[in-house]
Design a protein around this motif. Structure first.
Motif, PDB file in Angstrom:
ATOM      1  N   GLY A   7       0.802  -1.202   0.000  1.00 53.95           N
ATOM      2  CA  GLY A   7       0.000   0.000   0.000  1.00 53.95           C
ATOM      3  C   GLY A   7       0.839   1.258   0.000  1.00 53.95           C
ATOM      4  O   GLY A   7       2.013   1.239   0.331  1.00 53.95           O
ATOM      5  N   PRO A   8       0.215   2.372  -0.380  1.00 49.38           N
ATOM      6  CA  PRO A   8       0.924   3.649  -0.380  1.00 49.38           C
ATOM      7  C   PRO A   8       1.039   4.189   1.043  1.00 49.38           C
ATOM      8  O   PRO A   8       0.199   3.906   1.907  1.00 49.38           O
ATOM      9  N   VAL A  16       5.829   6.936  -0.329  1.00 48.90           N
ATOM     10  CA  VAL A  16       6.535   5.652  -0.406  1.00 48.90           C
ATOM     11  C   VAL A  16       5.508   4.557  -0.672  1.00 48.90           C
ATOM     12  O   VAL A  16       4.321   4.717  -0.425  1.00 48.90           O
ATOM     13  N   MET A  17       5.982   3.450  -1.182  1.00 53.21           N
ATOM     14  CA  MET A  17       5.155   2.264  -1.337  1.00 53.21           C
ATOM     15  C   MET A  17       5.622   1.279  -0.260  1.00 53.21           C
ATOM     16  O   MET A  17       6.816   0.977  -0.168  1.00 53.21           O
ATOM     17  N   VAL A  18       4.694   0.829   0.560  1.00 54.26           N
ATOM     18  CA  VAL A  18       5.022  -0.073   1.658  1.00 54.26           C
ATOM     19  C   VAL A  18       4.780  -1.510   1.197  1.00 54.26           C
ATOM     20  O   VAL A  18       3.696  -1.849   0.724  1.00 54.26           O
ATOM     21  N   ILE A  49      10.614   2.457  -1.900  1.00 51.34           N
ATOM     22  CA  ILE A  49       9.915   1.306  -1.351  1.00 51.34           C
ATOM     23  C   ILE A  49      10.357   1.131   0.093  1.00 51.34           C
ATOM     24  O   ILE A  49      11.553   1.089   0.382  1.00 51.34           O
ATOM     25  N   LEU A  50       9.384   1.050   0.984  1.00 49.56           N
ATOM     26  CA  LEU A  50       9.650   0.788   2.397  1.00 49.56           C
ATOM     27  C   LEU A  50       9.374  -0.688   2.624  1.00 49.56           C
ATOM     28  O   LEU A  50       8.242  -1.151   2.460  1.00 49.56           O
TER      29      LEU A  50
END
Length: 79
Positions: A7-8, A16-18, A49-50
């Motif tokens: 998710g965002p 970030v995209m998690v 990306i996280l």
């Protein structure tokens, strides 16, 4: 391919995209497998990306590898 959490989000005001994985026990092999999954989907995602893994037990070898791979490990007893 299955990713448990997708998710965002935002980090320090930046988008970030998690991506996350949930395991009962996290050893170095689980960290390696998650890093490979992230590498495969990386081309399809834009921006930072996280990477996060959640687990009940985290082996010390997993902690070392996760640090090198830029993966955040969260144990269930940590709040």
């Amino acid at each position: 391919m299955e990713i448990d959490l997708f998710g965002p989000g935002s980090k320090d005001g930046r988008p970030v995209m998690v991506l996350g994985e949930v395991k009962v026990r996290i050893y170095s092999r689980e960290v390696k497998a998650f890093a490979r999954k992230v590498a495969r989907v990386r081309a399809s995602l834009q921006g930072e990306i996280l990477k996060v893994m959640f687990g009940y037990l985290i082996h010390p070898s997993a902690s070392e590898l996760a640090t090198r791979e830029g993966i955040i490990l969260v144990a269930s007893y940590e709040r």
